[in-house]
Design an enzyme around this catalytic site. Structure first.
Site, PDB file in Angstrom:
ATOM      1  N   GLU A 271       0.832  -1.207   0.000  1.00 49.40           N
ATOM      2  CA  GLU A 271       0.000   0.000   0.000  1.00 49.40           C
ATOM      3  C   GLU A 271       0.868   1.260   0.000  1.00 49.40           C
ATOM      4  O   GLU A 271       1.827   1.368   0.748  1.00 49.40           O
ATOM      5  CB  GLU A 271      -0.890  -0.023   1.245  1.00 49.40           C
ATOM      6  N   LYS A 337      -9.389   1.759  -3.056  1.00 46.41           N
ATOM      7  CA  LYS A 337      -9.965   1.362  -1.765  1.00 46.41           C
ATOM      8  C   LYS A 337     -11.339   1.991  -1.583  1.00 46.41           C
ATOM      9  O   LYS A 337     -11.524   3.184  -1.807  1.00 46.41           O
ATOM     10  CB  LYS A 337      -9.017   1.790  -0.636  1.00 46.41           C
ATOM     11  N   CYS A 389      -5.609  -2.951   2.900  1.00 49.58           N
ATOM     12  CA  CYS A 389      -5.462  -2.793   4.344  1.00 49.58           C
ATOM     13  C   CYS A 389      -6.743  -3.098   5.119  1.00 49.58           C
ATOM     14  O   CYS A 389      -7.157  -4.235   5.232  1.00 49.58           O
ATOM     15  CB  CYS A 389      -4.926  -1.387   4.648  1.00 49.58           C
TER      16      CYS A 389
END
Length: 512
Positions: A271, A337, A389
């Site tokens: 990330e 995301k 994440c």
């Protein structure tokens, strides 16, 4: 057994310390310790304590949960104080703010539980596990949700037969099974009730374990015949240095060299591995990464932030440089995301929280969502379903894309939490997602826990945390759907539990 202990346990001088002690032991049931057998015992002891002093059920549940969540999520202080630089005057109380909120859900569970005056075998053996699961589900959903620390995650380890419920109904079914085991142990080991009444919960425990074990041994998905090598890059960039201008070039150079060192079929960077907006990079940087990977026969995915298409905001993304064309930089396939971290990636109640952000070194704290049901990224012959994440904690949100995938991938940056257990707790969530969705899960992280996980949730390979390294290994493409995937979400299970609760509520005043 209980009559001898009860007279001591219910005394205030022992009752409250025991409650706190049991709660403080809960972190050892999760990764990296994996003492899965301990959670049903702790939960059972917790329930028995409350049975002894039902008048204090709600306050006891709140104290237990507050202690448990504070000890499990102590790393919030690491992110606020050690990494973001927030003074302890603010960091300490804010560390306890999340546990204080999360503890409301167990308190609600026991507030509802007290409303029932059913026979103990039903009230404790059925109503309580159902209510606990429903309130944990609510905890995962309300205000964007925070499902860390759910009972079920303690069982996500190959040695626990209860892990077999993950592909059947997701993590909430594992939580339900764990709560059932804890309460049934209470009923089965209570020497104050007749042997014939203790036999029934023993039988139920045997059935529960048998069903879980059988499901654990069942293959709900199958290999599609493809096998690929993967390389997961771990740059080990310290969070306090990550966004400094003088560290941008060394960071890019580090990852470029790592890409050049591997000939794996699929290469994945963590990330925000490149700490610059994609559109702000010199035009030749991405081309050089793509060329380096292509020369080694690799498909390359890169974690990087980017501006939204309309330029009004920015996204946390992973871009697929396979087949990259320098003359078409806006045509890069990507995943952005969608489930953002409150207070970390967007600002709830900005009129209250903005002053705190000004005191902290927290760049990029107002991301835009990428949108639901984004397509998989094609890397070699694998359809890769990426998540980033925090998203790995929400199995329901991954089902739709996973159905069209052959491989799952998570990219993370847990450097925010230093050398704490946060990285391992998130790793265990990835293990749960692999079990639920019946596919290999690969994790590329900045500092750890970088790992390759089998469809059964077993960690096949794991990089040493807090080191600069490349984790290489093999994966197989998988196809098919688990029962959980066929159900489409946890809602069918939650619907059944809600119906059970309503039925029990109607007959709540029936006494034995």
């Amino acid at each position: 057994m209980f009559p001898k202990l009860d007279k001591y346990w219910q005394h205030p001088s022992l009752y409250w310390p025991l409650l706190i002690l049991f709660a403080a032991a809960t972190p050892f049931t999760f990764a990296p310790y994996y003492h899965f057998w301990l959670m049903p015992l702790i939960f059972g002891a917790f329930v028995r304590l409350i049975e002894l002093r039902p008048r204090f059920a709600v306050s006891s549940a709140y104290l237990f949960a507050l202690t448990a969540y504070s000890t499990q999520f102590y790393w919030i202080h690491t992110a606020l104080h050690d990494i973001s630089g927030l003074p302890n005057l603010y960091a300490v109380p804010l560390t306890f703010l999340l546990p204080a909120y999360l503890a409301l859900y167990p308190a609600l569970c026991f507030w509802l539980w007290k409303k029932f005056t059913l026979p103990r075998s039903i009230k404790t053996g059925l109503a309580l596990p159902v209510l606990w699961t429903l309130t944990e589900f609510a905890r995962e959903r309300l205000l964007t949700g925070f499902g860390w620390g759910a009972l079920g995650y303690s069982q996500i380890v190959s040695e626990s037969p209860l892990a077999g419920f993950a592909p059947l109904g997701g993590i909430h079914m594992v939580t339900l099974a764990t709560a059932f085991l804890g309460t049934w142990l209470v009923l089965a080991s209570d020497g104050s009730i007749p042997h014939r009444k203790r036999l029934f919960p023993i039988i139920l425990i045997a059935i529960l374990i048998t069903v879980g074990y059988t499901a654990q041994q069942t293959d709900f998905t199958r290999p599609d015949g493809s096998t690929r090598t993967v390389a997961l890059l771990q740059g080990n960039v310290v969070q306090t240095l990550k966004w400094r201008e003088d560290q941008v070039i060394p960071t890019i150079q580090k990852y470029y060299e790592q890409v050049g060192k591997t000939t794996a079929d699929i290469v994945i960077m963590p990330e925000t591995a490149i700490p610059v907006m994609r559109q702000n990079l010199p035009e030749n940087i991405l081309a050089q990464f793509a060329e380096q990977a292509q020369n080694n026969g690799s498909a390359l995915a890169v974690g990087i932030s980017q501006y939204t298409s309309d330029g009004s905001g920015y996204e946390n993304a992973v871009i697929n440089l396979t087949g990259y064309q320098e003359n078409n930089p806006n045509g890069i396939p990507y995943y952005a995301k969608n489930h953002l971290v409150p207070f970390g990636e967007y600002k709830p109640l900005p009129f209250l929280t903005t002053p705190l952000y000004k005191m902290m070194d927290m760049p990029l704290s107002d991301f835009h969502k990428g949108g639901d049901n984004q397509p998989t990224l094609q890397m070699k012959d694998q359809k890769v379903a990426f998540n980033i994440c925090y998203e790995d904690g929400f199995g329901d949100e991954l089902i739709t894309t996973a159905k069209d995938s052959t491989l799952l991938a998570n990219i993370s940056n847990m450097a925010w939490y230093g050398k704490s257990n946060a990285m391992y707790q998130q790793l265990q969530q990835s293990q749960a997602r692999a079990m639920e969705l019946g596919r290999y899960m690969v994790r590329a992280t900045n500092t750890g826990a970088t790992a390759i996980i089998s469809p059964k949730g077993n960690i096949i390979a794991q990089a040493q945390p807090d080191t600069e390294t490349i984790l290489e290994g093999h994966i197989k493409g998988y196809t098919g759907e688990t029962p959980y995937m066929k159900a489409g979400s946890s809602w069918p299970l939650i619907g059944i539990l809600t119906l059970i609760t309503l039925i029990l509520f109607i007959f709540r005043n029936k006494k034995s």
